[in-house]
Design a protein around this motif. Structure first.
Motif, PDB file in Angstrom:
ATOM      1  N   ARG A  48     -49.931  -9.994  17.229  1.00  0.00           N
ATOM      2  CA  ARG A  48     -49.221 -10.677  18.320  1.00  0.00           C
ATOM      3  C   ARG A  48     -48.887  -9.735  19.484  1.00  0.00           C
ATOM      4  NH1 ARG A  48     -50.353 -15.861  17.477  1.00  0.00           N
ATOM      5  NH2 ARG A  48     -49.824 -16.449  15.371  1.00  0.00           N
ATOM      6  N   ARG A  49     -49.437  -8.539  19.463  1.00  0.00           N
ATOM      7  CA  ARG A  49     -49.175  -7.578  20.543  1.00  0.00           C
ATOM      8  C   ARG A  49     -49.976  -7.946  21.783  1.00  0.00           C
ATOM      9  NH1 ARG A  49     -49.053  -2.272  16.592  1.00  0.00           N
ATOM     10  NH2 ARG A  49     -47.163  -2.937  15.540  1.00  0.00           N
ATOM     11  N   GLU A  50     -49.506  -7.445  22.906  1.00  0.00           N
ATOM     12  CA  GLU A  50     -50.183  -7.642  24.201  1.00  0.00           C
ATOM     13  C   GLU A  50     -50.054  -9.062  24.748  1.00  0.00           C
ATOM     14  OE1 GLU A  50     -51.382  -5.062  25.949  1.00  0.00           O
ATOM     15  OE2 GLU A  50     -50.925  -3.718  24.277  1.00  0.00           O
ATOM     16  N   VAL A  51     -49.112  -9.844  24.232  1.00  0.00           N
ATOM     17  CA  VAL A  51     -48.924 -11.192  24.784  1.00  0.00           C
ATOM     18  C   VAL A  51     -47.523 -11.394  25.356  1.00  0.00           C
ATOM     19  CG1 VAL A  51     -50.725 -12.298  23.410  1.00  0.00           C
ATOM     20  CG2 VAL A  51     -48.409 -12.173  22.509  1.00  0.00           C
ATOM     21  N   GLY A  52     -46.704 -10.353  25.355  1.00  0.00           N
ATOM     22  CA  GLY A  52     -45.410 -10.432  26.025  1.00  0.00           C
ATOM     23  C   GLY A  52     -44.182 -10.554  25.152  1.00  0.00           C
ATOM     24  N   TYR A  53     -44.333 -10.531  23.827  1.00  0.00           N
ATOM     25  CA  TYR A  53     -43.152 -10.674  22.973  1.00  0.00           C
ATOM     26  C   TYR A  53     -42.188  -9.494  23.122  1.00  0.00           C
ATOM     27  CZ  TYR A  53     -45.744 -14.391  20.667  1.00  0.00           C
ATOM     28  OH  TYR A  53     -46.449 -15.541  20.399  1.00  0.00           O
ATOM     29  N   GLY A  54     -42.730  -8.290  23.180  1.00  0.00           N
ATOM     30  CA  GLY A  54     -41.882  -7.113  23.354  1.00  0.00           C
ATOM     31  C   GLY A  54     -41.170  -7.135  24.697  1.00  0.00           C
ATOM     32  N   SER A  55     -41.872  -7.526  25.736  1.00  0.00           N
ATOM     33  CA  SER A  55     -41.273  -7.617  27.071  1.00  0.00           C
ATOM     34  C   SER A  55     -40.204  -8.695  27.127  1.00  0.00           C
ATOM     35  CB  SER A  55     -42.345  -7.891  28.129  1.00  0.00           C
ATOM     36  OG  SER A  55     -43.175  -6.765  28.268  1.00  0.00           O
ATOM     37  N   ASP A  56     -40.475  -9.820  26.471  1.00  0.00           N
ATOM     38  CA  ASP A  56     -39.507 -10.909  26.398  1.00  0.00           C
ATOM     39  C   ASP A  56     -38.221 -10.416  25.714  1.00  0.00           C
ATOM     40  OD1 ASP A  56     -38.672 -13.572  26.786  1.00  0.00           O
ATOM     41  OD2 ASP A  56     -39.437 -14.198  24.831  1.00  0.00           O
ATOM     42  N   PHE A  57     -38.387  -9.736  24.598  1.00  0.00           N
ATOM     43  CA  PHE A  57     -37.248  -9.180  23.875  1.00  0.00           C
ATOM     44  C   PHE A  57     -36.463  -8.218  24.766  1.00  0.00           C
ATOM     45  CE2 PHE A  57     -35.182  -5.927  21.408  1.00  0.00           C
ATOM     46  CZ  PHE A  57     -34.583  -6.629  20.365  1.00  0.00           C
ATOM     47  N   MET A  58     -37.163  -7.306  25.436  1.00  0.00           N
ATOM     48  CA  MET A  58     -36.481  -6.308  26.276  1.00  0.00           C
ATOM     49  C   MET A  58     -35.769  -6.962  27.455  1.00  0.00           C
ATOM     50  SD  MET A  58     -36.656  -3.512  24.727  1.00  0.00           S
ATOM     51  CE  MET A  58     -35.859  -2.547  26.014  1.00  0.00           C
ATOM     52  N   LYS A  59     -36.342  -8.020  28.007  1.00  0.00           N
ATOM     53  CA  LYS A  59     -35.662  -8.709  29.107  1.00  0.00           C
ATOM     54  C   LYS A  59     -34.333  -9.277  28.637  1.00  0.00           C
ATOM     55  CE  LYS A  59     -35.724 -12.447  32.439  1.00  0.00           C
ATOM     56  NZ  LYS A  59     -34.306 -12.236  32.586  1.00  0.00           N
ATOM     57  N   HIS A  60     -34.329  -9.891  27.467  1.00  0.00           N
ATOM     58  CA  HIS A  60     -33.083 -10.469  26.958  1.00  0.00           C
ATOM     59  C   HIS A  60     -32.081  -9.382  26.570  1.00  0.00           C
ATOM     60  CE1 HIS A  60     -34.887 -14.295  27.366  1.00  0.00           C
ATOM     61  NE2 HIS A  60     -35.767 -14.109  26.394  1.00  0.00           N
ATOM     62  N   LEU A  61     -32.569  -8.287  26.013  1.00  0.00           N
ATOM     63  CA  LEU A  61     -31.674  -7.181  25.670  1.00  0.00           C
ATOM     64  C   LEU A  61     -31.044  -6.587  26.925  1.00  0.00           C
ATOM     65  CD1 LEU A  61     -30.445  -5.182  23.652  1.00  0.00           C
ATOM     66  CD2 LEU A  61     -32.517  -3.789  23.911  1.00  0.00           C
ATOM     67  N   THR A  62     -31.832  -6.359  27.958  1.00  0.00           N
ATOM     68  CA  THR A  62     -31.270  -5.776  29.181  1.00  0.00           C
ATOM     69  C   THR A  62     -30.380  -6.773  29.923  1.00  0.00           C
ATOM     70  OG1 THR A  62     -33.320  -6.233  30.400  1.00  0.00           O
ATOM     71  CG2 THR A  62     -33.075  -4.025  29.440  1.00  0.00           C
ATOM     72  N   ASP A  63     -30.707  -8.053  29.861  1.00  0.00           N
ATOM     73  CA  ASP A  63     -29.807  -9.068  30.448  1.00  0.00           C
ATOM     74  C   ASP A  63     -28.446  -9.013  29.761  1.00  0.00           C
ATOM     75  OD1 ASP A  63     -31.765  -9.993  32.173  1.00  0.00           O
ATOM     76  OD2 ASP A  63     -32.122 -11.873  31.079  1.00  0.00           O
ATOM     77  N   TYR A  64     -28.455  -8.966  28.438  1.00  0.00           N
ATOM     78  CA  TYR A  64     -27.206  -8.883  27.676  1.00  0.00           C
ATOM     79  C   TYR A  64     -26.446  -7.611  28.044  1.00  0.00           C
ATOM     80  CZ  TYR A  64     -23.995  -8.331  23.759  1.00  0.00           C
ATOM     81  OH  TYR A  64     -22.865  -8.138  22.998  1.00  0.00           O
ATOM     82  N   ALA A  65     -27.146  -6.498  28.140  1.00  0.00           N
ATOM     83  CA  ALA A  65     -26.501  -5.237  28.501  1.00  0.00           C
ATOM     84  C   ALA A  65     -25.877  -5.325  29.890  1.00  0.00           C
ATOM     85  CB  ALA A  65     -27.514  -4.096  28.441  1.00  0.00           C
ATOM     86  N   ASP A  66     -26.581  -5.941  30.813  1.00  0.00           N
ATOM     87  CA  ASP A  66     -26.031  -6.106  32.167  1.00  0.00           C
ATOM     88  C   ASP A  66     -24.794  -6.993  32.150  1.00  0.00           C
ATOM     89  OD1 ASP A  66     -28.121  -4.539  33.092  1.00  0.00           O
ATOM     90  OD2 ASP A  66     -29.299  -6.240  33.823  1.00  0.00           O
ATOM     91  N   LEU A  67     -24.848  -8.079  31.400  1.00  0.00           N
ATOM     92  CA  LEU A  67     -23.712  -9.001  31.331  1.00  0.00           C
ATOM     93  C   LEU A  67     -22.481  -8.352  30.711  1.00  0.00           C
ATOM     94  CD1 LEU A  67     -25.508 -12.273  30.220  1.00  0.00           C
ATOM     95  CD2 LEU A  67     -24.282 -11.921  32.372  1.00  0.00           C
ATOM     96  N   THR A  68     -22.693  -7.463  29.756  1.00  0.00           N
ATOM     97  CA  THR A  68     -21.569  -6.829  29.066  1.00  0.00           C
ATOM     98  C   THR A  68     -21.222  -5.461  29.638  1.00  0.00           C
ATOM     99  OG1 THR A  68     -23.057  -5.928  27.383  1.00  0.00           O
ATOM    100  CG2 THR A  68     -21.991  -8.054  26.899  1.00  0.00           C
ATOM    101  N   GLY A  69     -22.016  -4.978  30.592  1.00  0.00           N
ATOM    102  CA  GLY A  69     -21.755  -3.682  31.208  1.00  0.00           C
ATOM    103  C   GLY A  69     -22.007  -2.508  30.269  1.00  0.00           C
ATOM    104  N   LYS A  70     -22.968  -2.657  29.358  1.00  0.00           N
ATOM    105  CA  LYS A  70     -23.236  -1.610  28.361  1.00  0.00           C
ATOM    106  C   LYS A  70     -24.547  -0.879  28.654  1.00  0.00           C
ATOM    107  CE  LYS A  70     -20.790  -3.997  24.674  1.00  0.00           C
ATOM    108  NZ  LYS A  70     -20.837  -4.472  23.297  1.00  0.00           N
ATOM    109  N   ARG A  71     -24.532   0.408  28.366  1.00  0.00           N
ATOM    110  CA  ARG A  71     -25.746   1.216  28.466  1.00  0.00           C
ATOM    111  C   ARG A  71     -26.591   0.965  27.215  1.00  0.00           C
ATOM    112  NH1 ARG A  71     -24.783   7.453  28.819  1.00  0.00           N
ATOM    113  NH2 ARG A  71     -24.046   7.099  26.707  1.00  0.00           N
ATOM    114  N   VAL A  72     -27.909   0.934  27.392  1.00  0.00           N
ATOM    115  CA  VAL A  72     -28.832   0.796  26.263  1.00  0.00           C
ATOM    116  C   VAL A  72     -29.506   2.155  26.055  1.00  0.00           C
ATOM    117  CG1 VAL A  72     -30.826  -0.409  25.299  1.00  0.00           C
ATOM    118  CG2 VAL A  72     -29.286  -1.616  26.860  1.00  0.00           C
ATOM    119  N   GLU A  73     -29.549   2.585  24.788  1.00  0.00           N
ATOM    120  CA  GLU A  73     -30.168   3.857  24.440  1.00  0.00           C
ATOM    121  C   GLU A  73     -31.252   3.614  23.391  1.00  0.00           C
ATOM    122  OE1 GLU A  73     -27.049   6.383  22.999  1.00  0.00           O
ATOM    123  OE2 GLU A  73     -25.830   6.072  24.792  1.00  0.00           O
ATOM    124  N   LEU A  74     -32.293   4.441  23.421  1.00  0.00           N
ATOM    125  CA  LEU A  74     -33.364   4.343  22.427  1.00  0.00           C
ATOM    126  C   LEU A  74     -34.167   5.633  22.433  1.00  0.00           C
ATOM    127  CD1 LEU A  74     -36.214   3.839  24.190  1.00  0.00           C
ATOM    128  CD2 LEU A  74     -35.162   1.594  24.451  1.00  0.00           C
TER     129      LEU A  74
END
Length: 135
Positions: A48-74
């Protein structure tokens, strides 16, 4: 960003945003405290790679981080089946992450990449979202 939901943590928020089909093809591990979110693992099923699932996940994670004012680390790693760390670094940079080195070095963290919350997210939206998840 106007679709604020009262989920209690990043994993719940992401789950509420991703479709069932996407959720069954993305394995992840996240920890969170008052100031940061750490993404420990993000694995998209091989076929299922190369079809956008990882990007979709990261968009939602960064949206949540922006809404809560939290830094994301990895820390990108090939430990979970990725074939190129450089490719992962490029992927995360595409989602606003910087490498934790040089002029971006933050000695308070051990992860190799981080992303600060987007300051353009309205403070009142962040405040309302925090109250909803605390309440």
């Amino acid at each position: 960003m106007n679709n604020v939901h009262p989920e209690k943590n990043a994993s719940d928020y992401i789950a509420s945003k991703m479709t069932y089909f996407n959720k069954e093809h993305v394995d992840h591990s996240i920890s969170e405290n008052d100031h940061r979110i750490t993404l420990h693992k993000l694995v998209v099923v091989k076929d299922r790679r190369e079809v956008g699932y990882g990007s979709d996940f990261m968009k939602h994670l960064t949206d949540y981080a922006d809404l809560t004012g939290k830094r994301v680390e990895l820390s990108p790693s090939t430990d979970f089946g990725a074939t190129s760390k450089a490719r992962l670094v490029k992927f995360y940079k595409g989602h606003g992450f910087v490498e934790n080195k040089g002029r971006n070095k933050d000695f308070s963290i051990s992860n190799t990449m981080y992303r600060h919350p987007d300051k353009s997210v309205n403070e009142s939206i962040q405040s309302t979202f925090r109250k909803m998840i605390e309440g």
